[in-house]
Motif scaffolding. Sequence first.
Motif, PDB file in Angstrom:
ATOM      1  N   HIS A 146     113.338   8.873  24.799  1.00 43.22           N
ATOM      2  CA  HIS A 146     114.089   9.326  25.766  1.00 43.22           C
ATOM      3  C   HIS A 146     113.789   8.944  27.051  1.00 43.22           C
ATOM      4  CE1 HIS A 146     116.812  12.435  27.326  1.00 43.22           C
ATOM      5  NE2 HIS A 146     115.716  13.078  28.108  1.00 43.22           N
ATOM      6  N   ALA A 147     114.317   8.546  27.992  1.00 41.91           N
ATOM      7  CA  ALA A 147     113.936   8.049  29.177  1.00 41.91           C
ATOM      8  C   ALA A 147     113.664   8.963  30.337  1.00 41.91           C
ATOM      9  CB  ALA A 147     114.908   7.146  29.778  1.00 41.91           C
ATOM     10  N   HIS A 148     113.223  10.116  29.788  1.00 41.03           N
ATOM     11  CA  HIS A 148     113.052  11.297  30.608  1.00 41.03           C
ATOM     12  C   HIS A 148     111.739  12.166  30.369  1.00 41.03           C
ATOM     13  CE1 HIS A 148     116.346   9.998  33.612  1.00 41.03           C
ATOM     14  NE2 HIS A 148     117.007   9.990  32.505  1.00 41.03           N
ATOM     15  N   GLN A 149     111.259  13.050  31.176  1.00 40.62           N
ATOM     16  CA  GLN A 149     110.541  13.987  30.600  1.00 40.62           C
ATOM     17  C   GLN A 149     111.442  15.028  29.998  1.00 40.62           C
ATOM     18  OE1 GLN A 149     107.777  15.342  33.336  1.00 40.62           O
ATOM     19  NE2 GLN A 149     107.055  13.419  33.954  1.00 40.62           N
ATOM     20  N   ILE A 150     111.033  15.984  28.964  1.00 43.10           N
ATOM     21  CA  ILE A 150     111.706  16.842  28.287  1.00 43.10           C
ATOM     22  C   ILE A 150     110.877  17.677  27.579  1.00 43.10           C
ATOM     23  CG2 ILE A 150     111.905  15.182  26.110  1.00 43.10           C
ATOM     24  CD1 ILE A 150     114.825  16.452  25.783  1.00 43.10           C
ATOM     25  N   PRO A 151     111.279  18.976  27.599  1.00 46.18           N
ATOM     26  CA  PRO A 151     110.374  20.123  26.890  1.00 46.18           C
ATOM     27  C   PRO A 151     110.645  20.218  25.560  1.00 46.18           C
ATOM     28  CG  PRO A 151     112.255  21.224  28.202  1.00 46.18           C
ATOM     29  CD  PRO A 151     112.157  19.711  28.640  1.00 46.18           C
ATOM     30  N   LEU A 152     109.476  19.963  24.669  1.00 46.58           N
ATOM     31  CA  LEU A 152     109.665  20.044  23.150  1.00 46.58           C
ATOM     32  C   LEU A 152     108.517  20.749  22.575  1.00 46.58           C
ATOM     33  CD1 LEU A 152     110.482  16.095  22.541  1.00 46.58           C
ATOM     34  CD2 LEU A 152     112.077  17.890  22.372  1.00 46.58           C
ATOM     35  N   LYS A 153     108.666  21.150  21.312  1.00 45.21           N
ATOM     36  CA  LYS A 153     107.865  21.838  20.503  1.00 45.21           C
ATOM     37  C   LYS A 153     108.180  21.228  19.095  1.00 45.21           C
ATOM     38  CE  LYS A 153     110.267  26.169  20.038  1.00 45.21           C
ATOM     39  NZ  LYS A 153     110.022  27.654  20.509  1.00 45.21           N
ATOM     40  N   ARG A 154     107.009  21.203  18.133  1.00 46.80           N
ATOM     41  CA  ARG A 154     107.294  20.906  16.783  1.00 46.80           C
ATOM     42  C   ARG A 154     107.961  22.067  15.970  1.00 46.80           C
ATOM     43  NH1 ARG A 154     101.793  17.731  14.518  1.00 46.80           N
ATOM     44  NH2 ARG A 154     101.332  16.626  16.479  1.00 46.80           N
ATOM     45  N   GLY A 155     108.970  21.372  15.309  1.00 50.17           N
ATOM     46  CA  GLY A 155     109.722  22.459  14.356  1.00 50.17           C
ATOM     47  C   GLY A 155     111.160  22.747  15.045  1.00 50.17           C
ATOM     48  N   GLN A 156     111.306  22.599  16.179  1.00 46.40           N
ATOM     49  CA  GLN A 156     112.726  22.767  16.985  1.00 46.40           C
ATOM     50  C   GLN A 156     113.609  21.607  16.428  1.00 46.40           C
ATOM     51  OE1 GLN A 156     111.408  21.493  21.137  1.00 46.40           O
ATOM     52  NE2 GLN A 156     113.667  21.870  21.343  1.00 46.40           N
ATOM     53  N   GLU A 157     114.841  22.278  16.499  1.00 42.78           N
ATOM     54  CA  GLU A 157     116.014  21.564  16.215  1.00 42.78           C
ATOM     55  C   GLU A 157     116.662  21.045  17.417  1.00 42.78           C
ATOM     56  OE1 GLU A 157     118.434  23.625  13.349  1.00 42.78           O
ATOM     57  OE2 GLU A 157     117.181  22.936  11.717  1.00 42.78           O
ATOM     58  N   ILE A 158     117.103  19.697  17.530  1.00 38.79           N
ATOM     59  CA  ILE A 158     117.750  19.199  18.689  1.00 38.79           C
ATOM     60  C   ILE A 158     118.910  18.440  18.146  1.00 38.79           C
ATOM     61  CG2 ILE A 158     115.584  19.191  19.898  1.00 38.79           C
ATOM     62  CD1 ILE A 158     115.565  16.017  19.513  1.00 38.79           C
ATOM     63  N   GLY A 159     119.866  18.229  18.859  1.00 38.06           N
ATOM     64  CA  GLY A 159     121.026  17.457  18.928  1.00 38.06           C
ATOM     65  C   GLY A 159     120.848  16.066  19.193  1.00 38.06           C
ATOM     66  N   VAL A 160     121.479  15.043  18.527  1.00 37.71           N
ATOM     67  CA  VAL A 160     121.298  13.562  18.829  1.00 37.71           C
ATOM     68  C   VAL A 160     122.648  12.908  18.655  1.00 37.71           C
ATOM     69  CG1 VAL A 160     118.796  13.324  18.111  1.00 37.71           C
ATOM     70  CG2 VAL A 160     120.595  13.169  16.370  1.00 37.71           C
ATOM     71  N   THR A 161     123.076  12.039  19.455  1.00 41.95           N
ATOM     72  CA  THR A 161     124.213  11.259  19.575  1.00 41.95           C
ATOM     73  C   THR A 161     123.730   9.756  19.241  1.00 41.95           C
ATOM     74  OG1 THR A 161     125.181  12.594  21.330  1.00 41.95           O
ATOM     75  CG2 THR A 161     126.220  10.649  21.124  1.00 41.95           C
ATOM     76  N   LEU A 162     124.734   9.181  18.131  1.00 40.33           N
ATOM     77  CA  LEU A 162     124.349   7.702  17.811  1.00 40.33           C
ATOM     78  C   LEU A 162     125.678   7.039  18.243  1.00 40.33           C
ATOM     79  CD1 LEU A 162     122.599   9.661  16.166  1.00 40.33           C
ATOM     80  CD2 LEU A 162     122.376   7.567  14.473  1.00 40.33           C
ATOM     81  N   PRO A 163     125.622   6.466  19.353  1.00 41.61           N
ATOM     82  CA  PRO A 163     126.804   5.600  19.628  1.00 41.61           C
ATOM     83  C   PRO A 163     127.288   4.371  18.832  1.00 41.61           C
ATOM     84  CG  PRO A 163     125.073   5.309  21.153  1.00 41.61           C
ATOM     85  CD  PRO A 163     124.351   6.057  20.396  1.00 41.61           C
ATOM     86  N   THR A 164     128.326   4.307  18.469  1.00 36.81           N
ATOM     87  CA  THR A 164     128.959   3.244  17.613  1.00 36.81           C
ATOM     88  C   THR A 164     128.649   2.029  18.323  1.00 36.81           C
ATOM     89  OG1 THR A 164     130.598   4.841  16.766  1.00 36.81           O
ATOM     90  CG2 THR A 164     131.090   2.482  16.231  1.00 36.81           C
ATOM     91  N   GLY A 165     128.682   1.755  19.516  1.00 41.94           N
ATOM     92  CA  GLY A 165     128.664   0.564  20.040  1.00 41.94           C
ATOM     93  C   GLY A 165     127.236  -0.109  19.877  1.00 41.94           C
ATOM     94  N   ALA A 166     126.151   0.921  19.351  1.00 41.88           N
ATOM     95  CA  ALA A 166     125.070   0.428  19.293  1.00 41.88           C
ATOM     96  C   ALA A 166     124.552   0.104  17.857  1.00 41.88           C
ATOM     97  CB  ALA A 166     123.814   1.462  19.839  1.00 41.88           C
ATOM     98  N   PHE A 167     125.407   0.146  17.008  1.00 36.24           N
ATOM     99  CA  PHE A 167     125.100   0.481  15.407  1.00 36.24           C
ATOM    100  C   PHE A 167     125.171  -1.195  15.194  1.00 36.24           C
ATOM    101  CE2 PHE A 167     127.651   4.055  13.712  1.00 36.24           C
ATOM    102  CZ  PHE A 167     126.648   4.941  14.533  1.00 36.24           C
ATOM    103  N   HIS A 168     124.162  -1.398  14.264  1.00 30.81           N
ATOM    104  CA  HIS A 168     123.944  -2.664  13.492  1.00 30.81           C
ATOM    105  C   HIS A 168     123.896  -2.371  11.968  1.00 30.81           C
ATOM    106  CE1 HIS A 168     122.042  -5.068  16.968  1.00 30.81           C
ATOM    107  NE2 HIS A 168     121.602  -3.987  17.490  1.00 30.81           N
ATOM    108  N   LEU A 169     125.047  -3.290  11.113  1.00 34.50           N
ATOM    109  CA  LEU A 169     124.850  -2.960   9.878  1.00 34.50           C
ATOM    110  C   LEU A 169     124.478  -3.948   9.183  1.00 34.50           C
ATOM    111  CD1 LEU A 169     128.395  -1.223   9.201  1.00 34.50           C
ATOM    112  CD2 LEU A 169     126.132  -0.353   9.638  1.00 34.50           C
ATOM    113  N   PHE A 170     123.592  -3.683   8.181  1.00 31.62           N
ATOM    114  CA  PHE A 170     123.166  -4.642   7.108  1.00 31.62           C
ATOM    115  C   PHE A 170     123.472  -4.526   5.624  1.00 31.62           C
ATOM    116  CE2 PHE A 170     120.223  -3.820  10.700  1.00 31.62           C
ATOM    117  CZ  PHE A 170     120.039  -5.092  11.410  1.00 31.62           C
ATOM    118  N   GLY A 171     123.966  -5.646   5.045  1.00 34.05           N
ATOM    119  CA  GLY A 171     124.457  -5.395   3.593  1.00 34.05           C
ATOM    120  C   GLY A 171     123.170  -5.254   2.762  1.00 34.05           C
ATOM    121  N   GLU A 172     123.605  -5.313   1.417  1.00 35.23           N
ATOM    122  CA  GLU A 172     122.554  -5.196   0.245  1.00 35.23           C
ATOM    123  C   GLU A 172     121.647  -6.300   0.285  1.00 35.23           C
ATOM    124  OE1 GLU A 172     123.683  -3.193  -3.723  1.00 35.23           O
ATOM    125  OE2 GLU A 172     125.787  -3.633  -2.861  1.00 35.23           O
ATOM    126  N   ASP A 173     121.965  -7.628   0.723  1.00 36.15           N
ATOM    127  CA  ASP A 173     120.946  -8.620   0.987  1.00 36.15           C
ATOM    128  C   ASP A 173     120.348  -8.654   2.323  1.00 36.15           C
ATOM    129  OD1 ASP A 173     123.014  -9.215   2.689  1.00 36.15           O
ATOM    130  OD2 ASP A 173     123.740 -11.197   2.057  1.00 36.15           O
TER     131      ASP A 173
END
Length: 354
Positions: free
Chosen positions: A319-346
């Motif tokens: 994360h490119a900024h400071q952010i208040p966190l503590k262990r054990g807390q739940e946060i939401g994450v967004t995974l943009p499709t444009g950043a996906f790399h797919l690898f086959g079984e090989d």
Amino acid sequence: MTHALELKQIRKSFGSVHVIHGIDLQIEEGEFVVFVGPSGCGKSTLLRLIAGLDDPTSGDIELQGKRVNGVPASERGLSMVFQSYALYPHMTVKQNLSFGLENLRMPKAEIAERIEHAAKMLQIDHLLGRRPGQLSGGQRQRVAIGRAIVREPVIFLFDEPLSNLDAELRLQMRVEISDLHAKLGNTMIYVTHDQIEAMTMADRIVVLRGGRIEQVGRPLDLYNHPANKFVAGFIGAPQMNFLAGSLAGGVLTCDCGLVRDVPFGSAGKVTLGIRPEAIGVSLDGQGDEVIRVENYEQLGAVTYIYGAFANGEKLTVQHAHQIPLKRGQEIGVTLPTGAFHLFGEDDQAMEKSR
């Protein structure tokens, strides 16, 4: 076209142990090429073969179009800078710089001129009367590089030259070696296990694993378009995330719960790769999925979050900024499709179908 260096089907074995497995590579005049890979991948062995310190079991080594198999190291027109500096402790800096040239019976005036030029370029001209034991690690490394410069080699060879230096000095020396390449314009081949050195210094990177070339390319080409899962995981820090899943009818279903339409037409088991810096973070739980924070590192300008999905799979977020966190807390994450790399079984990178 004549290349500065060409390797043709180079193999190297030590008894029954096969270290290099049929490597082909072309390096052009003036290039800065970095060999990178994990310990034991064969990068230093390959450099020693080029230098003439070892002989290949089979294959050809050509320098500027001439086959040099069997040609002694001293006659190849190359200079090598070692990890250990390899300076003579009983000699002054000036004597260390001049020793190799004196052995070539070079005129004293030319030796003096070359030493003066190299010493000023590397800012060690005030150290010429000192011995290696009176120098810092960075100063010793400059002397080792100066000894290579005065020989005016066709190609400079560097074998993990910065690994004995502390982090701050490594950064400084990376910049200085890059500046040196820009000033001299010589071909340089540099071996390291540090992918950050490779990314910041190279014109082209050669990624090695198990004595084979996995991929060759410009730093950002390898970063943006890795040929396989190994290269994707090796290039980039923190390392790319890998999530298990399956693909069918253009729909990616990950074991962590993520389901997404993707522009890949194949079907079967796949691995989703996504870089930590591409992932968005939401403290209010908004996003594609939720992860539990297991650990984090706050470095001021950037925060590293080490989390896990409900199924236990790990996810690293940069994360490119400071952010208040503590262990054990739940946060939401967004995974943009444009950043996906797919690898086959090989483990090979999959191509988009649309």
